[in-house]
Design a protein around this motif. Structure first.
Motif, PDB file in Angstrom:
ATOM      1  N   PRO A 120      11.562  -1.164 -15.780  1.00 53.43           N
ATOM      2  CA  PRO A 120      10.787  -2.346 -15.387  1.00 53.43           C
ATOM      3  C   PRO A 120      10.767  -1.976 -13.692  1.00 53.43           C
ATOM      4  CG  PRO A 120      12.251  -3.428 -16.830  1.00 53.43           C
ATOM      5  CD  PRO A 120      12.677  -1.939 -16.580  1.00 53.43           C
ATOM      6  N   VAL A 121       9.603  -2.366 -13.153  1.00 51.70           N
ATOM      7  CA  VAL A 121       9.364  -2.109 -11.735  1.00 51.70           C
ATOM      8  C   VAL A 121       9.148  -3.329 -10.983  1.00 51.70           C
ATOM      9  CG1 VAL A 121       8.170  -0.756 -10.071  1.00 51.70           C
ATOM     10  CG2 VAL A 121       8.496   0.342 -12.259  1.00 51.70           C
ATOM     11  N   LEU A 122       9.827  -3.904 -10.146  1.00 48.02           N
ATOM     12  CA  LEU A 122       9.605  -4.849  -9.362  1.00 48.02           C
ATOM     13  C   LEU A 122       9.163  -4.767  -7.999  1.00 48.02           C
ATOM     14  CD1 LEU A 122      10.259  -8.004  -9.179  1.00 48.02           C
ATOM     15  CD2 LEU A 122      12.422  -7.662  -8.210  1.00 48.02           C
ATOM     16  N   VAL A 123       8.090  -4.995  -7.854  1.00 53.49           N
ATOM     17  CA  VAL A 123       7.409  -4.822  -6.537  1.00 53.49           C
ATOM     18  C   VAL A 123       7.354  -6.032  -5.514  1.00 53.49           C
ATOM     19  CG1 VAL A 123       5.126  -4.191  -5.562  1.00 53.49           C
ATOM     20  CG2 VAL A 123       5.947  -3.202  -7.684  1.00 53.49           C
ATOM     21  N   ASP A 124       7.725  -5.948  -4.200  1.00 54.20           N
ATOM     22  CA  ASP A 124       7.696  -6.997  -3.380  1.00 54.20           C
ATOM     23  C   ASP A 124       6.601  -6.524  -2.445  1.00 54.20           C
ATOM     24  OD1 ASP A 124       8.132  -8.849  -1.209  1.00 54.20           O
ATOM     25  OD2 ASP A 124       9.996  -7.520  -0.302  1.00 54.20           O
ATOM     26  N   PHE A 125       5.368  -7.598  -2.528  1.00 52.84           N
ATOM     27  CA  PHE A 125       4.346  -7.444  -1.641  1.00 52.84           C
ATOM     28  C   PHE A 125       4.736  -8.309  -0.466  1.00 52.84           C
ATOM     29  CE2 PHE A 125       2.570  -6.558  -5.978  1.00 52.84           C
ATOM     30  CZ  PHE A 125       1.237  -5.559  -5.555  1.00 52.84           C
ATOM     31  N   TRP A 126       4.742  -7.769   0.859  1.00 49.05           N
ATOM     32  CA  TRP A 126       4.972  -8.261   1.944  1.00 49.05           C
ATOM     33  C   TRP A 126       4.277  -7.872   3.189  1.00 49.05           C
ATOM     34  CZ3 TRP A 126       7.311  -5.493   6.353  1.00 49.05           C
ATOM     35  CH2 TRP A 126       7.448  -4.177   6.067  1.00 49.05           C
ATOM     36  N   ALA A 127       4.665  -8.408   4.462  1.00 51.41           N
ATOM     37  CA  ALA A 127       3.892  -8.044   5.585  1.00 51.41           C
ATOM     38  C   ALA A 127       5.136  -8.223   6.409  1.00 51.41           C
ATOM     39  CB  ALA A 127       2.753  -9.000   5.783  1.00 51.41           C
ATOM     40  N   SER A 128       4.742  -7.336   7.769  1.00 51.61           N
ATOM     41  CA  SER A 128       5.693  -7.200   8.539  1.00 51.61           C
ATOM     42  C   SER A 128       5.555  -8.342   9.561  1.00 51.61           C
ATOM     43  CB  SER A 128       5.395  -5.802   9.732  1.00 51.61           C
ATOM     44  OG  SER A 128       4.117  -6.104  10.092  1.00 51.61           O
ATOM     45  N   TRP A 129       4.532  -9.214   9.722  1.00 55.00           N
ATOM     46  CA  TRP A 129       4.880 -10.355  10.435  1.00 55.00           C
ATOM     47  C   TRP A 129       5.412 -11.869   9.913  1.00 55.00           C
ATOM     48  CZ3 TRP A 129       2.140 -13.886   7.626  1.00 55.00           C
ATOM     49  CH2 TRP A 129       1.139 -13.452   6.772  1.00 55.00           C
ATOM     50  N   CYS A 130       5.687 -11.416   8.661  1.00 54.46           N
ATOM     51  CA  CYS A 130       6.201 -12.637   7.602  1.00 54.46           C
ATOM     52  C   CYS A 130       7.561 -12.784   7.890  1.00 54.46           C
ATOM     53  CB  CYS A 130       5.590 -12.400   6.166  1.00 54.46           C
ATOM     54  SG  CYS A 130       6.337 -13.521   5.063  1.00 54.46           S
ATOM     55  N   ILE A 156       2.685 -14.499   0.586  1.00 57.01           N
ATOM     56  CA  ILE A 156       3.945 -13.460   0.827  1.00 57.01           C
ATOM     57  C   ILE A 156       5.137 -14.205   1.071  1.00 57.01           C
ATOM     58  CG2 ILE A 156       2.431 -11.439   0.902  1.00 57.01           C
ATOM     59  CD1 ILE A 156       2.694 -11.629   4.119  1.00 57.01           C
ATOM     60  N   PRO A 157       6.280 -13.611   0.802  1.00 57.52           N
ATOM     61  CA  PRO A 157       6.517 -12.635  -0.097  1.00 57.52           C
ATOM     62  C   PRO A 157       5.943 -13.173  -1.570  1.00 57.52           C
ATOM     63  CG  PRO A 157       8.444 -13.632   0.435  1.00 57.52           C
ATOM     64  CD  PRO A 157       7.307 -14.265   1.133  1.00 57.52           C
ATOM     65  N   THR A 158       5.329 -12.156  -2.334  1.00 63.48           N
ATOM     66  CA  THR A 158       5.228 -12.220  -3.803  1.00 63.48           C
ATOM     67  C   THR A 158       5.803 -11.091  -4.482  1.00 63.48           C
ATOM     68  OG1 THR A 158       3.076 -13.403  -3.386  1.00 63.48           O
ATOM     69  CG2 THR A 158       3.448 -12.316  -5.403  1.00 63.48           C
ATOM     70  N   LEU A 159       6.700 -11.320  -5.446  1.00 67.82           N
ATOM     71  CA  LEU A 159       7.412 -10.603  -6.241  1.00 67.82           C
ATOM     72  C   LEU A 159       6.378 -10.309  -7.685  1.00 67.82           C
ATOM     73  CD1 LEU A 159      11.001 -11.376  -5.841  1.00 67.82           C
ATOM     74  CD2 LEU A 159       9.788  -9.830  -4.877  1.00 67.82           C
ATOM     75  N   VAL A 160       6.148  -9.252  -7.996  1.00 67.10           N
ATOM     76  CA  VAL A 160       5.512  -8.986  -9.315  1.00 67.10           C
ATOM     77  C   VAL A 160       6.333  -8.173  -9.838  1.00 67.10           C
ATOM     78  CG1 VAL A 160       3.442  -8.054 -10.265  1.00 67.10           C
ATOM     79  CG2 VAL A 160       3.228  -9.197  -8.049  1.00 67.10           C
ATOM     80  N   LEU A 161       6.651  -8.135 -11.127  1.00 65.61           N
ATOM     81  CA  LEU A 161       7.528  -7.484 -12.127  1.00 65.61           C
ATOM     82  C   LEU A 161       6.605  -6.775 -13.248  1.00 65.61           C
ATOM     83  CD1 LEU A 161      10.145  -6.658 -13.271  1.00 65.61           C
ATOM     84  CD2 LEU A 161      10.315  -8.752 -14.829  1.00 65.61           C
ATOM     85  N   PHE A 162       6.580  -5.433 -13.102  1.00 63.22           N
ATOM     86  CA  PHE A 162       5.645  -4.572 -14.086  1.00 63.22           C
ATOM     87  C   PHE A 162       6.923  -4.048 -15.335  1.00 63.22           C
ATOM     88  CE2 PHE A 162       3.616  -4.755 -10.175  1.00 63.22           C
ATOM     89  CZ  PHE A 162       2.147  -4.780 -10.329  1.00 63.22           C
ATOM     90  N   LYS A 163       6.114  -4.473 -16.292  1.00 60.83           N
ATOM     91  CA  LYS A 163       6.729  -3.621 -17.575  1.00 60.83           C
ATOM     92  C   LYS A 163       5.891  -2.894 -18.413  1.00 60.83           C
ATOM     93  CE  LYS A 163      10.660  -6.701 -18.674  1.00 60.83           C
ATOM     94  NZ  LYS A 163      11.105  -7.846 -19.832  1.00 60.83           N
ATOM     95  N   ASP A 164       6.163  -1.601 -18.780  1.00 53.94           N
ATOM     96  CA  ASP A 164       5.081  -0.714 -19.427  1.00 53.94           C
ATOM     97  C   ASP A 164       3.849  -0.707 -18.742  1.00 53.94           C
ATOM     98  OD1 ASP A 164       7.136  -0.297 -21.475  1.00 53.94           O
ATOM     99  OD2 ASP A 164       6.391  -2.255 -22.437  1.00 53.94           O
ATOM    100  N   GLY A 165       3.985  -0.469 -17.434  1.00 52.77           N
ATOM    101  CA  GLY A 165       2.691  -0.385 -16.694  1.00 52.77           C
ATOM    102  C   GLY A 165       1.715  -1.592 -16.419  1.00 52.77           C
ATOM    103  N   LYS A 166       2.058  -2.810 -16.858  1.00 51.72           N
ATOM    104  CA  LYS A 166       1.496  -3.757 -16.827  1.00 51.72           C
ATOM    105  C   LYS A 166       2.242  -5.030 -16.216  1.00 51.72           C
ATOM    106  CE  LYS A 166      -1.151  -3.039 -21.113  1.00 51.72           C
ATOM    107  NZ  LYS A 166      -0.725  -1.723 -21.203  1.00 51.72           N
ATOM    108  N   GLU A 167       1.311  -5.793 -15.452  1.00 51.04           N
ATOM    109  CA  GLU A 167       2.248  -7.030 -14.652  1.00 51.04           C
ATOM    110  C   GLU A 167       2.764  -7.890 -15.925  1.00 51.04           C
ATOM    111  OE1 GLU A 167       1.074 -11.091 -12.160  1.00 51.04           O
ATOM    112  OE2 GLU A 167      -0.370  -9.274 -11.897  1.00 51.04           O
ATOM    113  N   HIS A 168       3.850  -8.373 -15.931  1.00 48.43           N
ATOM    114  CA  HIS A 168       4.908  -9.203 -16.824  1.00 48.43           C
ATOM    115  C   HIS A 168       5.056 -10.590 -16.005  1.00 48.43           C
ATOM    116  CE1 HIS A 168       7.682 -10.061 -19.852  1.00 48.43           C
ATOM    117  NE2 HIS A 168       8.447 -10.501 -19.066  1.00 48.43           N
TER     118      HIS A 168
END
Length: 142
Positions: free
Chosen positions: A55-65, A108-120
């Protein structure tokens, strides 16, 4: 199991039994489990998400946040602890606006967990280490 090297983006095939043995990349020789979040761009995102079989956990973030900055050390710490079970990555939404739009990142921040290439699963807002681990456990990521 296929893992993308966080250094050279090569695809590596690793037996599941060796995931906890700190495997190295077959191409560049560097560690596949650094524990550090990988910075993803529009160019590298799809390959990293779809070719990693962990699984891949992606943190969508911004430097000003402010909350993003507060959560960054926690994200890194948990990423180190769970390196052999989950890949951790970051997308800077100001620099990668196309990815933020594609995944409809509204806060933001928003965490998105991907499993098998799809948003889980998805979670918005900053979490402490225990909260992040608990959320991952609730998504069947041990």
């Amino acid at each position: 199991m296929e893992l993308i090297c966080p250094h050279c983006s090569a695809i590596n095939r690793i037996p599941e039994a060796r995931l906890n043995q700190n495997p190295n990349c077959g191409k560049c020789g560097q560690a596949l489990h650094t524990g550090l979040p990988v910075d993803l761009t529009t160019t590298t995102f799809d390959r990293y998400i779809t070719r990693n079989q962990l699984p891949v956990l992606v943190d969508f973030w911004a430097s000003w946040c402010g909350p993003c900055k507060m959560m960054a050390p926690t994200f890194k710490q948990v990423g180190t602890e769970l390196a052999s079970r989950v890949r951790f990555a970051k997308v800077e939404t100001e620099a990668e606006q196309a990815l933020a739009a594609r995944y409809q990142i509204r806060s933001i921040p928003t965490l998105v967990l991907f499993k098998d290439g799809k948003e889980h699963a998805r979670m918005s807002g900053a979490l402490d280490a225990n909260g992040l681990k608990q959320w991952l456990r609730s998504q069947d990521v041990n």
